[in-house]
Enzyme design. Structure first.
Site, PDB file in Angstrom:
ATOM      1  N   HIS A 109      39.669  34.633  36.529  1.00 40.75           N
ATOM      2  CA  HIS A 109      39.619  33.178  36.701  1.00 40.75           C
ATOM      3  C   HIS A 109      39.953  32.501  35.386  1.00 40.75           C
ATOM      4  CE1 HIS A 109      35.445  34.027  35.241  1.00 40.75           C
ATOM      5  NE2 HIS A 109      35.624  32.887  34.574  1.00 40.75           N
ATOM      6  N   HIS A 145      33.926  31.838  41.371  1.00 45.18           N
ATOM      7  CA  HIS A 145      34.976  30.884  41.027  1.00 45.18           C
ATOM      8  C   HIS A 145      36.284  31.616  40.776  1.00 45.18           C
ATOM      9  CE1 HIS A 145      33.142  32.215  37.341  1.00 45.18           C
ATOM     10  NE2 HIS A 145      33.786  31.423  36.528  1.00 45.18           N
ATOM     11  N   HIS A 201      39.148  28.976  28.617  1.00 43.74           N
ATOM     12  CA  HIS A 201      39.260  30.428  28.522  1.00 43.74           C
ATOM     13  C   HIS A 201      39.960  31.017  29.732  1.00 43.74           C
ATOM     14  CE1 HIS A 201      35.423  30.250  30.885  1.00 43.74           C
ATOM     15  NE2 HIS A 201      35.900  31.348  31.452  1.00 43.74           N
ATOM     16  N   HIS A 232      25.041  34.171  32.244  1.00 46.37           N
ATOM     17  CA  HIS A 232      25.046  32.781  32.678  1.00 46.37           C
ATOM     18  C   HIS A 232      23.985  32.545  33.753  1.00 46.37           C
ATOM     19  CE1 HIS A 232      28.687  31.780  30.583  1.00 46.37           C
ATOM     20  NE2 HIS A 232      29.465  32.539  31.317  1.00 46.37           N
ATOM     21  N   TYR A 265      32.258  35.981  25.345  1.00 45.84           N
ATOM     22  CA  TYR A 265      33.417  35.153  25.033  1.00 45.84           C
ATOM     23  C   TYR A 265      33.858  35.445  23.608  1.00 45.84           C
ATOM     24  CZ  TYR A 265      32.283  32.251  29.107  1.00 45.84           C
ATOM     25  OH  TYR A 265      32.038  31.803  30.366  1.00 45.84           O
ATOM     26  N   GLU A 320      37.404  35.812  28.056  1.00 48.04           N
ATOM     27  CA  GLU A 320      36.092  36.260  28.500  1.00 48.04           C
ATOM     28  C   GLU A 320      36.194  37.644  29.125  1.00 48.04           C
ATOM     29  OE1 GLU A 320      32.462  34.691  31.425  1.00 48.04           O
ATOM     30  OE2 GLU A 320      34.540  34.231  31.934  1.00 48.04           O
TER      31      GLU A 320
END
Length: 309
Positions: free
Chosen positions: A152, A201, A216, A248, A257, A267
């Site tokens: 993503h 996502h 990112h 997260h 990251y 990432e």
């Protein structure tokens, strides 16, 4: 799955091409698949079947040129182009062959200022394993950090709500999570996490004053242990780390990251849950977002919030 299938490719601007090739091939562990007469270099993650998912383009500034998503077929591409135009956004056709081993693309500019494109055809080169009775991995799966796919991206720019309307009403994505702004500002949505699949996502946007910015690109790791191994490799090669290893709250992803040699953030990502389109989105308040970003520390890392390319 129909319509828009998945993230397909991103063209990244890099300052020192040879140093970037070494980084993405030998340290991150991608597979080089080609070079073209415009000086661009093509890569894929080892377990991806299509020809390329990352294109490095030499430039005097870092950042992203465009992001592309693959759609089901040519008829879907034609229909989505009509739908985007009906929404009020102009499109252009990029001819087949403009990117190596890639068919015709429909390109348009998002309200956030990013160039976005859809395509239906890209040559399948496989993952180095036979299609009959294959082993679970190849030697490419153990070189460098060895992510399994381009997963993503997070993009910064203005007009997040207009982007949301386009992706939900026209492109068929669904909203998985969102971040609200400060209460005194009326709690607008300042961050949205969108999926065209059942991932947490496939693309995300955060409200930002300057258009067209990259936060990112994310590369999928198969396990949390492989994320930690990627962190070891970063340390061995003195790769500058922004955040992590951590988890997260948003998406429940496990993450590190870091920055490539040009200052583009990337990432290494694992975990997360599996939402479906009929689920209700999760909301993070502005006050709760520190744990959304870094759940153990509950900390808003300044560099993460402010550094983009």
């Amino acid at each position: 799955m129909t319509g828009v299938l998945r993230p397909g490719h991103a063209q990244l601007r890099v300052l020192d091409l040879e140093k970037s090739i070494t980084f993405y091939r030998d340290i991150l562990g991608l597979v080089e698949t080609g070079r073209d007469d415009r000086g661009r270099v093509y890569f894929k993650c080892w377990d991806e079947r299509d020809h390329s998912s990352l294109i490095l383009s030499p430039s005097d500034s870092a950042g992203i040129d465009f992001i592309g998503f693959k759609v089901l077929d040519a008829a879907t591409l034609d229909q989505l182009e009509r739908d985007v135009r009906a929404f009020g956004i102009a499109t252009e056709r990029v001819p087949a062959g403009d990117l190596l081993e890639t068919g015709e693309r429909v390109r348009f500019r998002l309200p956030s200022g990013h160039l976005f494109e859809l395509y239906a055809e890209k040559t399948k080169v496989g993952n180095g394993l036979p299609s009959v009775n294959p082993p679970p991995w190849s030697m490419d799966a153990d070189r460098g950090m060895a992510p399994i796919r381009f997963d993503h991206c997070l993009l910064y720019g203005p007009n997040v709500q207009a982007n949301k309307d386009l992706f939900l009403k026209v492109l068929g994505f669904h909203l998985v999570e969102r971040i609200l702004g400060p209460t005194e500002a009326g709690e607008p949505e300042i961050g949205i996490f969108l999926s065209c699949s059942h991932k947490t996502h496939d693309i995300a946007f955060v409200e930002y004053e300057e258009p067209g910015k990259l936060h990112h690109l994310s590369f999928r790791m198969p396990t949390w242990e492989r994320v930690l191994r990627a962190g070891d490799i970063m340390g061995m090669n003195r790769v500058p780390i922004d955040i992590g290893p951590t988890r997260h709250g948003v998406t429940r992803g496990e993450t590190i990251y870091a920055w490539d040699p040009s200052g583009n953030r990337f990432e290494t990502f694992a975990g997360g849950y599996e939402p479906y389109p009929d689920g209700d989105p999760i909301t993070w308040t502005f006050e709760g977002f520190p744990h959304g970003l870094d759940y153990p520390q509950g900390k808003l890392h300044e560099s993460f919030m402010t550094v983009v390319t």
